[in-house]
Scaffold this motif. Structure first.
Motif, short mmCIF file in Angstrom:
data_model
loop_
_atom_site.label_atom_id
_atom_site.label_comp_id
_atom_site.label_asym_id
_atom_site.label_seq_id
_atom_site.Cartn_x
_atom_site.Cartn_y
_atom_site.Cartn_z
N PRO A 168 -20.50 28.13 13.93
CA PRO A 168 -21.81 28.27 13.24
C PRO A 168 -21.52 29.39 12.01
N SER A 169 -20.65 30.19 12.06
CA SER A 169 -20.58 31.36 11.09
C SER A 169 -20.33 30.56 9.51
N GLN A 170 -19.81 29.28 9.67
CA GLN A 170 -19.48 28.39 8.35
C GLN A 170 -20.55 27.42 7.84
N ILE A 171 -21.59 27.49 8.56
CA ILE A 171 -22.83 26.45 8.49
C ILE A 171 -23.47 26.53 7.18
N GLY A 172 -23.40 27.88 6.33
CA GLY A 172 -23.94 27.90 5.03
C GLY A 172 -23.25 27.12 4.02
N SER A 189 -23.72 15.48 8.60
CA SER A 189 -24.77 16.41 9.28
C SER A 189 -24.58 15.98 10.88
N SER A 190 -24.81 14.83 11.13
CA SER A 190 -24.67 14.36 12.58
C SER A 190 -23.42 14.72 13.38
N ILE A 191 -22.37 14.92 12.63
CA ILE A 191 -21.10 15.07 13.30
C ILE A 191 -20.91 16.66 13.54
N ILE A 192 -21.65 17.30 12.47
CA ILE A 192 -21.78 18.74 12.71
C ILE A 192 -22.76 19.18 13.76
N ALA A 193 -23.76 18.44 13.80
CA ALA A 193 -24.82 18.73 14.85
C ALA A 193 -24.28 18.60 16.28
N LEU A 239 -14.18 20.17 9.02
CA LEU A 239 -13.03 20.55 9.87
C LEU A 239 -13.20 22.29 10.00
N THR A 240 -13.90 22.70 8.91
CA THR A 240 -14.21 24.26 8.83
C THR A 240 -14.92 24.76 10.13
N ILE A 241 -16.06 23.90 10.17
CA ILE A 241 -16.89 24.32 11.24
C ILE A 241 -16.46 24.11 12.79
N VAL A 242 -15.67 22.94 12.58
CA VAL A 242 -14.83 22.62 14.09
C VAL A 242 -13.93 23.89 14.48
N LEU A 243 -13.51 24.64 13.32
CA LEU A 243 -12.35 25.56 14.01
C LEU A 243 -12.95 26.88 13.91
N LYS A 244 -14.10 27.10 12.97
CA LYS A 244 -14.65 28.48 12.97
C LYS A 244 -15.86 28.63 13.52
#
Length: 322
Positions: A85-89, A115-119, A78-83
């Motif tokens: 690539p800056s949150q990928i760490g 990881s698949s969802i984030i990708a 959810l954090t990566i969806v909202l913010k």
């Protein structure tokens, strides 16, 4: 201070670390009035604190580890969806946490799904080079941790077996017996109609056998004896080596009459069997049915007293405790 299991300690440490790490970001989001991410961070902090309190108070970890693992994965997505690539760490500590909380195969499956969802989310937000660098670094991290934790789990299983097995005969050792007695007594207290019986066996005049034939022959006799007895046992009947030439059979869900039949069959089997170098061995047996409101040591003591009664009556006998 209460002794904590490794599982409890891991969950308490992870939830504490998550809370401490997220609190500054929660404060920052509130100052920036980024209410959506602040709400997400607040939910994560409160959830981590609830999991911490649950494990700290109850000591139960099954639901806690699953709940916290899923929380970490969902919060990251959810954090990566909202913010973006800056949150990928954050994906790397989350993957490590998953492998600390779950079995290696399950952690790997969840890591790959996450990881698949984030990708998919980041596909259009990164250059091709940056995208594939990220993808392969995540994959490598997950695989490296999987290999490491899988080896640790294998070593843990081996060490656990060594800790509860008698190294000579391969049957349960005294520690395993004590755990089993506590389990049976706990079941007896919960279900008073349930009855279990101990069969305590001592090889008669075994010291003389060691003195006359040597300890190597004595060891071979113990190994063969344990194998013979194990072949007679059925479901819910387990053999343990109490120490030296003393063995204990736990017969769950058997009263003393049924256990006495089994004990007599074992006594006759050993009496008719010729061991290494044609050595004849007899056994003395004490039988004790579980009683309400007694400790496991008192139960074992009654079986031991019955066994010594059999020895006093001439050996090669079975005696039932009062």
């Amino acid at each position: 201070m209460k002794n904590r299991s490794p599982e409890e300690s891991i969950i308490l440490a992870l939830t504490s670390a998550a809370t401490l790490c997220l609190m500054p970001f929660l404060a920052w989001r509130l100052l920036e009035q980024d209410w959506l991410i602040a709400s997400l961070n607040l939910f994560a902090v409160l959830s981590a604190m609830i999991v911490f309190a649950h494990v700290y108070i109850t000591g139960q970890v099954i639901y806690a580890r699953w709940g916290f693992a899923i929380l970490c994965a969902v919060e990251l997505i959810l954090t990566i969806v909202l913010k973006g690539p800056s949150q990928i760490g954050w994906i790397y500590p989350v993957i490590i946490a998953l492998f600390m909380l779950l079995t290696p195969s399950v952690a790997l499956m969840i890591s790959m799904t996450m990881s698949s969802i984030i990708a998919g989310v980041l596909w259009s937000q990164l250059s091709s080079l940056a995208y594939y660098q990220l993808l392969f670094s995540i994959l490598a991290t997950a695989l490296f941790i999987y290999i490491f934790t899988e080896q640790m789990f294998k070593q843990h299983r081996v060490l656990k077996q060594l800790s509860i097995k008698d190294p000579l005969t391969g049957v349960g050792n005294r520690r395993a017996l004590e755990d089993k007695l506590l389990e049976l007594m706990s079941y007896k207290r919960a279900y008073r109609d349930n009855t279990s019986t101990l069969i305590l066996i001592d090889l008669d005049q075994f010291k003389d056998i060691n003195d006359q034939h040597g300890h190597n022959i004595g060891d071979q006799i113990l190994i063969t004896f344990a194998s013979l007895v194990n072949q007679k046992l059925r479901n819910k009947e387990c053999l343990y080596r109490l120490g030296g030439e003393e063995f204990v059979i736990t017969a769950a869900d058997k009263n003393r009459d049924k256990a006495s039949i089994l004990a007599e069959e074992i006594r006759e089997l050993i009496d008719m069997f010729l061991f290494t170098n044609g050595i004849h061995v007899t056994i003395s047996i004490g039988i004790a049915e579980s009683q309400a409101n007694e400790t496991s040591q008192e139960w074992l003591g009654r079986a031991d007293a019955a066994m010594y009664k059999a020895k006093g009556a001439g050996r090669n006998l079975c005696c039932v405790a009062a």
